[in-house]
Design a protein around this motif. Sequence first.
Motif, PDB file in Angstrom:
ATOM      1  N   THR A  79      -0.030  16.669 -10.891  1.00  0.00           N
ATOM      2  CA  THR A  79       0.695  15.482 -11.332  1.00  0.00           C
ATOM      3  C   THR A  79       1.037  14.648 -10.106  1.00  0.00           C
ATOM      4  O   THR A  79       1.489  15.187  -9.092  1.00  0.00           O
ATOM      5  CB  THR A  79       1.992  15.858 -12.066  1.00  0.00           C
ATOM      6  N   GLN A  80       0.833  13.346 -10.211  1.00  0.00           N
ATOM      7  CA  GLN A  80       1.108  12.430  -9.100  1.00  0.00           C
ATOM      8  C   GLN A  80       1.890  11.229  -9.619  1.00  0.00           C
ATOM      9  O   GLN A  80       1.562  10.672 -10.669  1.00  0.00           O
ATOM     10  CB  GLN A  80      -0.203  11.968  -8.476  1.00  0.00           C
ATOM     11  N   ILE A  81       2.943  10.840  -8.878  1.00  0.00           N
ATOM     12  CA  ILE A  81       3.815   9.752  -9.307  1.00  0.00           C
ATOM     13  C   ILE A  81       3.942   8.731  -8.183  1.00  0.00           C
ATOM     14  O   ILE A  81       4.335   9.076  -7.058  1.00  0.00           O
ATOM     15  CB  ILE A  81       5.213  10.268  -9.686  1.00  0.00           C
ATOM     16  N   ALA A  82       3.599   7.468  -8.477  1.00  0.00           N
ATOM     17  CA  ALA A  82       3.813   6.376  -7.525  1.00  0.00           C
ATOM     18  C   ALA A  82       5.300   6.045  -7.498  1.00  0.00           C
ATOM     19  O   ALA A  82       5.923   5.848  -8.542  1.00  0.00           O
ATOM     20  CB  ALA A  82       3.001   5.158  -7.942  1.00  0.00           C
ATOM     21  N   LEU A  83       5.885   5.962  -6.304  1.00  0.00           N
ATOM     22  CA  LEU A  83       7.336   5.819  -6.191  1.00  0.00           C
ATOM     23  C   LEU A  83       7.786   4.379  -5.987  1.00  0.00           C
ATOM     24  O   LEU A  83       8.829   3.975  -6.511  1.00  0.00           O
ATOM     25  CB  LEU A  83       7.851   6.689  -5.045  1.00  0.00           C
ATOM     26  N   ASN A  84       7.055   3.597  -5.232  1.00  0.00           N
ATOM     27  CA  ASN A  84       7.517   2.246  -4.892  1.00  0.00           C
ATOM     28  C   ASN A  84       6.703   1.138  -5.544  1.00  0.00           C
ATOM     29  O   ASN A  84       6.999  -0.038  -5.340  1.00  0.00           O
ATOM     30  CB  ASN A  84       7.515   2.058  -3.371  1.00  0.00           C
ATOM     31  N   ASN A  85       5.679   1.507  -6.316  1.00  0.00           N
ATOM     32  CA  ASN A  85       4.864   0.523  -7.028  1.00  0.00           C
ATOM     33  C   ASN A  85       4.643   1.002  -8.459  1.00  0.00           C
ATOM     34  O   ASN A  85       4.676   2.210  -8.732  1.00  0.00           O
ATOM     35  CB  ASN A  85       3.514   0.332  -6.333  1.00  0.00           C
ATOM     36  N   PRO A  86       4.404   0.081  -9.384  1.00  0.00           N
ATOM     37  CA  PRO A  86       4.187   0.487 -10.779  1.00  0.00           C
ATOM     38  C   PRO A  86       2.868   1.218 -11.007  1.00  0.00           C
ATOM     39  O   PRO A  86       2.703   1.909 -12.008  1.00  0.00           O
ATOM     40  CB  PRO A  86       4.244  -0.841 -11.546  1.00  0.00           C
ATOM     41  N   THR A  87       1.912   1.068 -10.088  1.00  0.00           N
ATOM     42  CA  THR A  87       0.637   1.791 -10.149  1.00  0.00           C
ATOM     43  C   THR A  87       0.255   2.197  -8.732  1.00  0.00           C
ATOM     44  O   THR A  87       0.887   1.793  -7.754  1.00  0.00           O
ATOM     45  CB  THR A  87      -0.479   0.923 -10.766  1.00  0.00           C
TER      46      THR A  87
END
Length: 261
Positions: A171-179
Amino acid sequence: MKKIISGCKYAIASLVAVFAGEDAQAQTRLTTHSTIGWYNTFHTVKVNDKWSVLGEYQWRRTHLVKNWQQSLFRVGVQRNLTKDISVLAGYGWIETFPYGDYPPAAAQPFPEHRIYEQLVINDVHGRVAFNHRFRYEQRWLGLLDASVPAEDKREITDWQFLQRVRYQFRTQIALNNPTMTDNTIYASVYDELFIGFGGQILNNIFDQNRVGIMAGYRLNKRFSVEAGFLSQIVQQARPVSGSDVYQHNNGFILNTIFNWN
């Protein structure tokens, strides 16, 4: 297929027992702990929209950087079936070094030739991405003459054929951008289970499990870097004095990812 399913059930039960410490044979288990450092570089060369060539090298160390754990070189050819699904076939050359409290009898590293096939499925939802990787490996391990001293050239007496399946969920989550666009900071976590099967498996149907927790930075579509914590549990292929041996390896992982168009 029945052997693989049975192996999966056994592996999951073994893995639960490793973490919970409730194995009925716990009194016969030997455990060794090592601090590891894995330093990896991954390269993808895009030929066209359908085909890519992949290459990687992994410099795996114990005591973070002091001693060898493993050297791994791998190449492959990838075919994109859809935007989110790809298949790959490739080859790996691996050298595994003696380490830990219960190393193999031979004093030299043993070689391994590996052929592998894999299926990757990506599932992206805005800033969150899920990745499933299924890999099947055919392995030829060099068996060494244990009587040869460490300072002498190793002697390979035979090659042992083994098979293994692997499943990784990430699982990977972008933190500072919406994508996941340029200049994106992200966090990721993954778990990968390894299961051995076939008539050559004597002791460890459960082969190993890896858990990684990382923070990363995507500069652009061509380059990303990520680093974090890695935990690896390995059951050695053969018991020592009748006892199963589990290696608990924890430490640092660093990945550099290059995409060449």
